[in-house]
Design a protein around this motif. Structure first.
Motif, PDB file in Angstrom:
ATOM      1  N   LEU A  16       0.836  -1.199   0.000  1.00 13.99           N
ATOM      2  CA  LEU A  16       0.000   0.000   0.000  1.00 13.99           C
ATOM      3  C   LEU A  16       0.874   1.254   0.000  1.00 13.99           C
ATOM      4  CD1 LEU A  16      -2.939   1.199   0.302  1.00 13.99           C
ATOM      5  CD2 LEU A  16      -2.379   1.379   2.715  1.00 13.99           C
ATOM      6  N   LEU A  17       1.902   1.265   0.835  1.00 19.37           N
ATOM      7  CA  LEU A  17       2.785   2.429   0.904  1.00 19.37           C
ATOM      8  C   LEU A  17       3.472   2.692  -0.429  1.00 19.37           C
ATOM      9  CD1 LEU A  17       4.414   1.902   4.430  1.00 19.37           C
ATOM     10  CD2 LEU A  17       2.478   3.364   3.823  1.00 19.37           C
ATOM     11  N   LYS A  18       3.841   1.636  -1.139  1.00 19.09           N
ATOM     12  CA  LYS A  18       4.473   1.802  -2.452  1.00 19.09           C
ATOM     13  C   LYS A  18       3.455   2.266  -3.491  1.00 19.09           C
ATOM     14  CE  LYS A  18       6.317  -2.212  -2.999  1.00 19.09           C
ATOM     15  NZ  LYS A  18       7.075  -3.383  -3.457  1.00 19.09           N
ATOM     16  N   LEU A  19       2.276   1.654  -3.500  1.00 16.83           N
ATOM     17  CA  LEU A  19       1.257   2.017  -4.487  1.00 16.83           C
ATOM     18  C   LEU A  19       0.830   3.473  -4.375  1.00 16.83           C
ATOM     19  CD1 LEU A  19      -1.160  -1.052  -4.606  1.00 16.83           C
ATOM     20  CD2 LEU A  19       0.173  -0.124  -6.481  1.00 16.83           C
ATOM     21  N   LEU A  20       0.720   3.965  -3.163  1.00 21.50           N
ATOM     22  CA  LEU A  20       0.290   5.346  -2.951  1.00 21.50           C
ATOM     23  C   LEU A  20       1.455   6.336  -3.007  1.00 21.50           C
ATOM     24  CD1 LEU A  20      -2.382   4.876  -0.144  1.00 21.50           C
ATOM     25  CD2 LEU A  20      -2.727   5.107  -2.612  1.00 21.50           C
ATOM     26  N   THR A  25      10.444   3.041  -2.497  1.00 20.56           N
ATOM     27  CA  THR A  25      10.814   1.657  -2.809  1.00 20.56           C
ATOM     28  C   THR A  25      10.271   0.740  -1.715  1.00 20.56           C
ATOM     29  OG1 THR A  25      12.867   1.742  -1.543  1.00 20.56           O
ATOM     30  CG2 THR A  25      12.999   2.410  -3.857  1.00 20.56           C
ATOM     31  N   GLY A  26      10.386  -0.552  -1.947  1.00 24.20           N
ATOM     32  CA  GLY A  26       9.982  -1.513  -0.927  1.00 24.20           C
ATOM     33  C   GLY A  26      10.837  -1.393   0.322  1.00 24.20           C
ATOM     34  N   GLY A  27      12.135  -1.155   0.129  1.00 26.12           N
ATOM     35  CA  GLY A  27      13.034  -0.984   1.268  1.00 26.12           C
ATOM     36  C   GLY A  27      12.668   0.240   2.092  1.00 26.12           C
ATOM     37  N   ILE A  32       9.954   2.727   6.995  1.00 30.23           N
ATOM     38  CA  ILE A  32       8.859   3.540   7.545  1.00 30.23           C
ATOM     39  C   ILE A  32       8.093   2.739   8.597  1.00 30.23           C
ATOM     40  CG2 ILE A  32       6.616   4.581   6.987  1.00 30.23           C
ATOM     41  CD1 ILE A  32       7.841   5.388   4.263  1.00 30.23           C
ATOM     42  N   VAL A  33       7.796   1.484   8.284  1.00 31.29           N
ATOM     43  CA  VAL A  33       7.039   0.631   9.209  1.00 31.29           C
ATOM     44  C   VAL A  33       7.881   0.287  10.439  1.00 31.29           C
ATOM     45  CG1 VAL A  33       5.844  -1.566   9.489  1.00 31.29           C
ATOM     46  CG2 VAL A  33       5.622  -0.305   7.341  1.00 31.29           C
ATOM     47  N   GLU A  34       9.130  -0.132  10.226  1.00 29.84           N
ATOM     48  CA  GLU A  34      10.002  -0.523  11.337  1.00 29.84           C
ATOM     49  C   GLU A  34      10.216   0.607  12.336  1.00 29.84           C
ATOM     50  OE1 GLU A  34      13.533  -1.837   9.369  1.00 29.84           O
ATOM     51  OE2 GLU A  34      12.698  -3.803   8.891  1.00 29.84           O
ATOM     52  N   GLU A  35      10.237   1.844  11.848  1.00 27.02           N
ATOM     53  CA  GLU A  35      10.480   2.992  12.718  1.00 27.02           C
ATOM     54  C   GLU A  35       9.214   3.481  13.426  1.00 27.02           C
ATOM     55  OE1 GLU A  35      12.652   5.877  10.420  1.00 27.02           O
ATOM     56  OE2 GLU A  35      14.493   4.689  10.537  1.00 27.02           O
TER      57      GLU A  35
END
Length: 68
Positions: A16-20, A25-27, A32-35
């Motif tokens: 979702l984060l990549k699509l929007l 990038t995926g990395g 973003i999620v890990e932090e």
């Protein structure tokens, strides 16, 4: 508030984060999620592959996204 219309049963958070285009990038999406920058339904979400379903509300990077 932005809306994202599901075409399947769920979408993984990083996708979702990549699509929007919140993440380039995926990395970048994983970082973003890990932090702890993603809030899902009022709670921090740390699972990169969390399955988002209709009704979920995501807050990230100053944006609110509702999955419909």
């Amino acid at each position: 508030m932005r809306e994202f219309k599901l075409t399947e049963d769920y979408i993984e958070l990083v996708k979702l984060l990549k699509l929007l285009r919140i993440a380039q990038t995926g990395g970048h999406a994983k970082i973003i999620v890990e932090e702890g920058e993603v809030i899902r339904n009022g709670e921090p979400e740390y699972r990169k592959r969390a399955k988002l379903v209709k009704g979920d509300v995501i807050e990230v990077a100053g944006e609110t996204i509702k999955v419909i």
